[in-house]
Motif scaffolding. Sequence first.
Motif, PDB file in Angstrom:
ATOM      1  N   ASN A  59       2.652  -0.338 -41.582  1.00  0.00           N
ATOM      2  CA  ASN A  59       4.086  -0.353 -41.251  1.00  0.00           C
ATOM      3  C   ASN A  59       4.330   0.075 -39.805  1.00  0.00           C
ATOM      4  OD1 ASN A  59       5.021  -1.049 -43.965  1.00  0.00           O
ATOM      5  ND2 ASN A  59       4.409   1.041 -44.526  1.00  0.00           N
ATOM      6  N   LEU A  60       3.555  -0.507 -38.911  1.00  0.00           N
ATOM      7  CA  LEU A  60       3.643  -0.111 -37.510  1.00  0.00           C
ATOM      8  C   LEU A  60       5.005  -0.440 -36.923  1.00  0.00           C
ATOM      9  CD1 LEU A  60       0.136  -1.183 -36.148  1.00  0.00           C
ATOM     10  CD2 LEU A  60       0.912   1.088 -36.807  1.00  0.00           C
ATOM     11  N   GLY A  61       5.473   0.447 -36.068  1.00  0.00           N
ATOM     12  CA  GLY A  61       6.738   0.251 -35.385  1.00  0.00           C
ATOM     13  C   GLY A  61       7.954   0.584 -36.215  1.00  0.00           C
ATOM     14  N   HIS A  86       2.787   6.334 -40.895  1.00  0.00           N
ATOM     15  CA  HIS A  86       2.270   7.686 -41.100  1.00  0.00           C
ATOM     16  C   HIS A  86       1.934   8.311 -39.741  1.00  0.00           C
ATOM     17  CE1 HIS A  86      -0.135  11.021 -42.647  1.00  0.00           C
ATOM     18  NE2 HIS A  86       0.363  10.745 -43.850  1.00  0.00           N
ATOM     19  N   PRO A  87       2.274   9.592 -39.539  1.00  0.00           N
ATOM     20  CA  PRO A  87       1.988  10.244 -38.245  1.00  0.00           C
ATOM     21  C   PRO A  87       0.515  10.204 -37.858  1.00  0.00           C
ATOM     22  CG  PRO A  87       3.491  11.589 -39.546  1.00  0.00           C
ATOM     23  CD  PRO A  87       3.043  10.471 -40.435  1.00  0.00           C
ATOM     24  N   THR A 131      -1.601   7.854 -38.553  1.00  0.00           N
ATOM     25  CA  THR A 131      -1.866   6.503 -38.060  1.00  0.00           C
ATOM     26  C   THR A 131      -1.382   6.334 -36.628  1.00  0.00           C
ATOM     27  OG1 THR A 131      -1.652   5.606 -40.308  1.00  0.00           O
ATOM     28  CG2 THR A 131      -1.473   4.054 -38.480  1.00  0.00           C
ATOM     29  N   THR A 132      -0.180   6.824 -36.364  1.00  0.00           N
ATOM     30  CA  THR A 132       0.366   6.746 -35.001  1.00  0.00           C
ATOM     31  C   THR A 132      -0.514   7.498 -34.016  1.00  0.00           C
ATOM     32  OG1 THR A 132       2.609   6.583 -35.895  1.00  0.00           O
ATOM     33  CG2 THR A 132       2.385   7.225 -33.583  1.00  0.00           C
ATOM     34  N   LEU A 133      -0.916   8.719 -34.380  1.00  0.00           N
ATOM     35  CA  LEU A 133      -1.756   9.523 -33.496  1.00  0.00           C
ATOM     36  C   LEU A 133      -3.108   8.853 -33.254  1.00  0.00           C
ATOM     37  CD1 LEU A 133      -2.285  12.163 -31.957  1.00  0.00           C
ATOM     38  CD2 LEU A 133      -3.090  13.161 -34.113  1.00  0.00           C
ATOM     39  N   ALA A 134      -3.711   8.328 -34.312  1.00  0.00           N
ATOM     40  CA  ALA A 134      -5.031   7.700 -34.181  1.00  0.00           C
ATOM     41  C   ALA A 134      -4.979   6.476 -33.274  1.00  0.00           C
ATOM     42  CB  ALA A 134      -5.549   7.318 -35.562  1.00  0.00           C
ATOM     43  N   LEU A 135      -3.960   5.652 -33.432  1.00  0.00           N
ATOM     44  CA  LEU A 135      -3.868   4.438 -32.623  1.00  0.00           C
ATOM     45  C   LEU A 135      -3.542   4.756 -31.166  1.00  0.00           C
ATOM     46  CD1 LEU A 135      -2.025   2.009 -35.071  1.00  0.00           C
ATOM     47  CD2 LEU A 135      -4.453   2.057 -34.470  1.00  0.00           C
ATOM     48  N   ILE A 136      -2.721   5.776 -30.934  1.00  0.00           N
ATOM     49  CA  ILE A 136      -2.428   6.176 -29.553  1.00  0.00           C
ATOM     50  C   ILE A 136      -3.685   6.723 -28.887  1.00  0.00           C
ATOM     51  CG2 ILE A 136      -1.147   7.820 -28.135  1.00  0.00           C
ATOM     52  CD1 ILE A 136       1.203   7.489 -30.012  1.00  0.00           C
ATOM     53  N   MET A 137      -4.424   7.564 -29.618  1.00  0.00           N
ATOM     54  CA  MET A 137      -5.680   8.090 -29.070  1.00  0.00           C
ATOM     55  C   MET A 137      -6.650   6.957 -28.755  1.00  0.00           C
ATOM     56  SD  MET A 137      -6.561  11.526 -31.278  1.00  0.00           S
ATOM     57  CE  MET A 137      -8.202  11.542 -30.523  1.00  0.00           C
ATOM     58  N   TYR A 138      -6.753   5.994 -29.666  1.00  0.00           N
ATOM     59  CA  TYR A 138      -7.679   4.885 -29.451  1.00  0.00           C
ATOM     60  C   TYR A 138      -7.276   4.044 -28.250  1.00  0.00           C
ATOM     61  CZ  TYR A 138     -10.148   0.516 -30.342  1.00  0.00           C
ATOM     62  OH  TYR A 138     -10.916  -0.624 -30.206  1.00  0.00           O
ATOM     63  N   SER A 139      -5.989   3.721 -28.153  1.00  0.00           N
ATOM     64  CA  SER A 139      -5.534   2.870 -27.051  1.00  0.00           C
ATOM     65  C   SER A 139      -5.666   3.570 -25.701  1.00  0.00           C
ATOM     66  CB  SER A 139      -4.086   2.441 -27.285  1.00  0.00           C
ATOM     67  OG  SER A 139      -3.231   3.564 -27.339  1.00  0.00           O
ATOM     68  N   VAL A 140      -5.382   4.870 -25.670  1.00  0.00           N
ATOM     69  CA  VAL A 140      -5.413   5.602 -24.400  1.00  0.00           C
ATOM     70  C   VAL A 140      -6.841   5.963 -24.001  1.00  0.00           C
ATOM     71  CG1 VAL A 140      -4.704   7.722 -23.226  1.00  0.00           C
ATOM     72  CG2 VAL A 140      -3.079   6.495 -24.668  1.00  0.00           C
ATOM     73  N   LEU A 141      -7.579   6.595 -24.924  1.00  0.00           N
ATOM     74  CA  LEU A 141      -8.905   7.112 -24.581  1.00  0.00           C
ATOM     75  C   LEU A 141      -9.985   6.041 -24.586  1.00  0.00           C
ATOM     76  CD1 LEU A 141      -8.863  10.490 -26.568  1.00  0.00           C
ATOM     77  CD2 LEU A 141      -8.325  10.083 -24.158  1.00  0.00           C
TER      78      LEU A 141
END
Length: 389
Positions: free
Chosen positions: A192-194, A199-200, A202-212
């Motif tokens: 359920n992105l966007g 789920h928080p 999920t949001t944190l994991a994807l942000i970490m993956y995209s940034v790092l």
Amino acid sequence: MNNTIPVSPYKSEMLESFSLWYGKWHGYISLVICVIGIILNTINIVVLTRKKMQTPINSILTWLAVFDIATMMSYVPFAFHFYCRYSTFFISSDKNSKPWMTFLLVYLNFSATTHTISIWLAVALAIFRHKHLHSPAKGSLTRMRRLIRARVVVCVIVCTSILIMIPNYVIHKLEKIELRNNATMYVFEDWNLGSKHTHPVTTLALIMYSVLAKILPSLLIMLYGGLLLKTLSKSMRVKRRLSEGGASLSYQRNRNPSRTTIMLLTVIVLFLVTELPQGILIVCSVFLEKFFEHIYIPLGDVMDILALINNAINFVLYCTMSHEFRRTFVKLFWSFSLFALATNHYTPSPSKNNNSNEGSVSIKSVSQKRNSSLTMYTKTINARGDSIL
């Protein structure tokens, strides 16, 4: 009251049509690229691990080839089952069985990890090359220290990349679906992105993956790539002055570092082109509703094929821009070919002495031809030798 379904601003009929068309061919194209890429990267490893080729940059390039092979080998069964064996855009109990979906779960995490390791190795390439060009220290001891440092950096990158990906491992989950014919199939849990239902974790994991794993290493590649371009531009100006002054010998000596720098710049720019857009798309998918379904997923196959091409193309770059790599490859190929020729056609007979002598003379003649040919080849390019530092 009329209930209308809101139309997503990211929905594109053209993009979806292209995705449907290309999806029919993606599996077969990717299998061909993977097979070619695995062979070429194996050659890269064989050449770069020769004793004379063991340098800090070559050590990083070797491990880059290792993880490129790992990525492509894992992609082969994925492409065969989910693209070639079954229709791309439909699900069924056979295609989405628990064993295959478990494999898909492992593959997604594994490939994301190898991609993360590869792009950080590209960052290490840019940094090591920049430090080498600006370091006055020379000698075998300095070279050995740099080689050890490069190997330590590779180990740190591998361990750190795995740690970065731990949140990503957690968020992928399978859901069981019961079908009408008492069959079962498995699909991934909807993120359920966007939306407000994301789920928080999920949001944190994807942000970490995209940034790092995507954006930060891409920015570092741009930074050190720019510094390398600046150094290269300065080197070209020096060479131009030397050539105008008639200093041809100095010109030839200064030619090799520029070739190596251009080659490494090409390698890291390819990573930049394939990885940075994906990082930006992941961030947009996290914050923009329906962006993941209508933009990211239709572009998924294109991003995959670009990454696979990037994994497979390095051999061509090395052969084109490095005389040392090309010379080592030709010597290895030449030695293997002549050894096979001598083994197959000039095997001595143990029964008669005269046959044994004839066999030894034939092998000796083949060996002489090999040495003379290698000497001739070495003489023609000896003045142009360089190394991937």
